[in-house]
Design a protein around this motif. Sequence first.
Motif, mmCIF file in Angstrom:
data_model
loop_
_atom_site.group_PDB
_atom_site.id
_atom_site.type_symbol
_atom_site.label_atom_id
_atom_site.label_comp_id
_atom_site.label_asym_id
_atom_site.label_seq_id
_atom_site.Cartn_x
_atom_site.Cartn_y
_atom_site.Cartn_z
ATOM 1 N N PHE A 42 0.836 -1.192 0.000
ATOM 2 C CA PHE A 42 0.000 0.000 0.000
ATOM 3 C C PHE A 42 0.872 1.245 0.000
ATOM 4 C CE2 PHE A 42 0.484 -1.095 4.481
ATOM 5 C CZ PHE A 42 0.673 0.121 5.119
ATOM 6 N N LEU A 43 0.226 2.357 -0.235
ATOM 7 C CA LEU A 43 0.923 3.628 -0.424
ATOM 8 C C LEU A 43 0.305 4.671 0.499
ATOM 9 C CD1 LEU A 43 1.628 5.021 -3.996
ATOM 10 C CD2 LEU A 43 0.629 6.489 -2.260
ATOM 11 N N ILE A 44 1.146 5.507 1.112
ATOM 12 C CA ILE A 44 0.672 6.598 1.973
ATOM 13 C C ILE A 44 1.120 7.926 1.363
ATOM 14 C CG2 ILE A 44 0.689 7.612 4.276
ATOM 15 C CD1 ILE A 44 1.445 4.883 5.402
ATOM 16 N N LEU A 45 0.162 8.745 0.962
ATOM 17 C CA LEU A 45 0.437 10.055 0.363
ATOM 18 C C LEU A 45 0.089 11.147 1.358
ATOM 19 C CD1 LEU A 45 0.895 12.101 -2.025
ATOM 20 C CD2 LEU A 45 -1.514 11.698 -2.619
ATOM 21 N N LEU A 46 1.047 12.014 1.648
ATOM 22 C CA LEU A 46 0.800 13.152 2.530
ATOM 23 C C LEU A 46 1.147 14.437 1.788
ATOM 24 C CD1 LEU A 46 1.407 13.437 6.287
ATOM 25 C CD2 LEU A 46 2.068 15.327 4.810
ATOM 26 N N THR A 47 0.157 15.318 1.663
ATOM 27 C CA THR A 47 0.352 16.574 0.942
ATOM 28 C C THR A 47 -0.533 17.659 1.539
ATOM 29 O OG1 THR A 47 0.248 17.614 -1.251
ATOM 30 C CG2 THR A 47 -1.426 15.957 -0.755
ATOM 31 N N ASP A 48 -0.192 18.904 1.268
ATOM 32 C CA ASP A 48 -1.019 20.023 1.725
ATOM 33 C C ASP A 48 -1.527 20.847 0.546
ATOM 34 O OD1 ASP A 48 1.299 21.250 0.876
ATOM 35 O OD2 ASP A 48 1.415 22.636 2.576
ATOM 36 N N GLY A 49 -1.411 20.301 -0.673
ATOM 37 C CA GLY A 49 -1.801 21.072 -1.852
ATOM 38 C C GLY A 49 -2.614 20.273 -2.837
ATOM 39 N N GLY A 50 -2.793 20.853 -4.020
ATOM 40 C CA GLY A 50 -3.495 20.201 -5.109
ATOM 41 C C GLY A 50 -2.551 20.040 -6.289
ATOM 42 N N ASN A 51 -2.793 19.063 -7.137
ATOM 43 C CA ASN A 51 -1.925 18.811 -8.281
ATOM 44 C C ASN A 51 -1.915 20.011 -9.227
ATOM 45 O OD1 ASN A 51 -0.479 16.418 -9.767
ATOM 46 N ND2 ASN A 51 -1.666 17.487 -11.335
ATOM 47 N N ASN A 52 -0.731 20.551 -9.518
ATOM 48 C CA ASN A 52 -0.648 21.709 -10.418
ATOM 49 C C ASN A 52 0.466 21.580 -11.457
ATOM 50 O OD1 ASN A 52 1.697 22.244 -8.925
ATOM 51 N ND2 ASN A 52 0.683 23.763 -7.611
ATOM 52 N N CYS A 53 1.113 20.413 -11.539
ATOM 53 C CA CYS A 53 2.158 20.212 -12.542
ATOM 54 C C CYS A 53 2.435 18.726 -12.678
ATOM 55 C CB CYS A 53 3.430 20.978 -12.176
ATOM 56 S SG CYS A 53 4.170 20.498 -10.594
ATOM 57 N N GLY A 54 3.349 18.370 -13.587
ATOM 58 C CA GLY A 54 3.729 16.974 -13.758
ATOM 59 C C GLY A 54 3.184 16.373 -15.033
ATOM 60 N N ALA A 55 3.784 15.269 -15.448
ATOM 61 C CA ALA A 55 3.395 14.602 -16.691
ATOM 62 C C ALA A 55 2.205 13.670 -16.511
ATOM 63 C CB ALA A 55 4.592 13.817 -17.237
ATOM 64 N N LEU A 56 2.050 13.092 -15.319
ATOM 65 C CA LEU A 56 0.979 12.130 -15.056
ATOM 66 C C LEU A 56 -0.131 12.809 -14.260
ATOM 67 C CD1 LEU A 56 0.514 8.999 -15.483
ATOM 68 C CD2 LEU A 56 1.233 8.733 -13.102
ATOM 69 N N SER A 57 -1.345 12.740 -14.757
ATOM 70 C CA SER A 57 -2.464 13.354 -14.045
ATOM 71 C C SER A 57 -2.874 12.487 -12.861
ATOM 72 C CB SER A 57 -3.656 13.531 -14.980
ATOM 73 O OG SER A 57 -4.226 12.269 -15.286
ATOM 74 N N PRO A 58 -3.514 13.061 -11.850
ATOM 75 C CA PRO A 58 -3.984 12.251 -10.722
ATOM 76 C C PRO A 58 -4.959 11.162 -11.148
ATOM 77 C CG PRO A 58 -3.983 14.574 -10.137
ATOM 78 C CD PRO A 58 -3.691 14.502 -11.600
ATOM 79 N N GLU A 59 -5.804 11.442 -12.137
ATOM 80 C CA GLU A 59 -6.761 10.436 -12.614
ATOM 81 C C GLU A 59 -6.032 9.240 -13.221
ATOM 82 O OE1 GLU A 59 -7.080 13.722 -13.073
ATOM 83 O OE2 GLU A 59 -8.743 13.895 -11.617
ATOM 84 N N GLU A 60 -4.955 9.511 -13.960
ATOM 85 C CA GLU A 60 -4.162 8.416 -14.521
ATOM 86 C C GLU A 60 -3.475 7.618 -13.410
ATOM 87 O OE1 GLU A 60 -2.812 10.155 -18.879
ATOM 88 O OE2 GLU A 60 -1.830 10.931 -17.057
ATOM 89 N N ALA A 61 -3.029 8.316 -12.390
ATOM 90 C CA ALA A 61 -2.403 7.636 -11.256
ATOM 91 C C ALA A 61 -3.415 6.759 -10.521
ATOM 92 C CB ALA A 61 -1.794 8.660 -10.304
ATOM 93 N N ILE A 62 -4.644 7.236 -10.374
ATOM 94 C CA ILE A 62 -5.696 6.440 -9.738
ATOM 95 C C ILE A 62 -5.968 5.177 -10.549
ATOM 96 C CG2 ILE A 62 -8.147 6.382 -9.151
ATOM 97 C CD1 ILE A 62 -7.936 9.384 -8.487
ATOM 98 N N ALA A 63 -6.077 5.335 -11.872
ATOM 99 C CA ALA A 63 -6.332 4.180 -12.734
ATOM 100 C C ALA A 63 -5.198 3.162 -12.638
ATOM 101 C CB ALA A 63 -6.521 4.646 -14.180
ATOM 102 N N LEU A 64 -3.981 3.646 -12.590
ATOM 103 C CA LEU A 64 -2.824 2.762 -12.475
ATOM 104 C C LEU A 64 -2.840 2.011 -11.147
ATOM 105 C CD1 LEU A 64 -0.217 1.925 -13.975
ATOM 106 C CD2 LEU A 64 0.947 3.806 -12.792
ATOM 107 N N SER A 65 -3.208 2.707 -10.087
ATOM 108 C CA SER A 65 -3.276 2.083 -8.764
ATOM 109 C C SER A 65 -4.367 1.012 -8.715
ATOM 110 C CB SER A 65 -3.539 3.149 -7.704
ATOM 111 O OG SER A 65 -3.660 2.575 -6.424
#
Length: 334
Positions: A196-219
């Motif tokens: 499993f994976l633990i993600l800790l952040t205080d912001g929202g996605n605003n850059c990068g090559a992989l979108s959060p939706e693509e990351a969710i699908a991959l997971s």
Amino acid sequence: MGHLRLAQPLFLLCLALLPLLGWARSRRKPSAWLLPFAGRWKPPRGVGSGKIAAFCAYGGLALVILALARPVEEKGLLRIPQEGYDILLVLDLSGSMLAEDYERGGRAVSRFEAVQGVVKSFLDKRVADRIGLVAFSGRAYTVSPLTFDHRWLDRQIDRLEVGMIEDGTAIGDAVGLALARLTGREAKEEKRKGKFLILLTDGGNNCGALSPEEAIALSRQKRIPIFTIGAGRLGEGGAPVFDDDGQKVGNEMSSSDLDEDLLRRMADQTGGHYFRALDEGTIRDAFAAIDAEKKVSFPDRPGLVTEELYPYFLTPALLLWGLGLFFSRRRLPA
């Protein structure tokens, strides 16, 4: 060679008595209470065998004292490789993590400072798990692959600093990199209880090559749950301002851009949970809840594998005393 330590280091203080013992022997006739054949270590002046015998006697005593201090080699943790989890921690190092909206002992602390201590406590509880670490802001980097060496990982966490990576919040890239680490070749070496994976952040996605939706699908495809923790308070908070030399010169107000909807989606759609960390206590509660849910019970508690090294000191000590006895009965030409 593993880590070396002394189990009874106070015995080393006895080494300081050896010069005092030598001084006392030079002031008066040697007495039998020092050692059974100590009286023979000071032969008539000019006899070389006496010096050799004395050297052997004191050298043997020094080695015995070192043996009493119990030198130990730590060879590592005894583990049960067929059980336990593979865990990837994904920590946000963006500039907003410096916002000082948490409190500890009556003083304001940054979000990152609060997170560091809780993460290290979490490591101490997961002795049977392989844990890796990905840090991200504008880019994502692997700080540590999956490892049982939690002491080493603890030191890497101490070296992390906000600002060491270009600013931004590339959540999709960070999750994608963490998933690759969890399912790569090094992660397939032995059977594990789960991942499993633990993600800790205080912001929202605003850059990068992989979108959060693509990351969710991959997971979801890899069947790896994501536990998400949203850090910081909503609204405006105080963030430190630094000069060119890195010295804090004041504070400025900054607003939170935490995307709670995204973090909830990531958790809900992958089989994890979302936690809101409003202060240091709720960060600790979040990690405690994850620890309780993904815990393995062991019939025997893993322990530290050690080897006692005192025989390596006692054996030469006995040899030196044997040589001392031999030379104490001989007289070499002056």
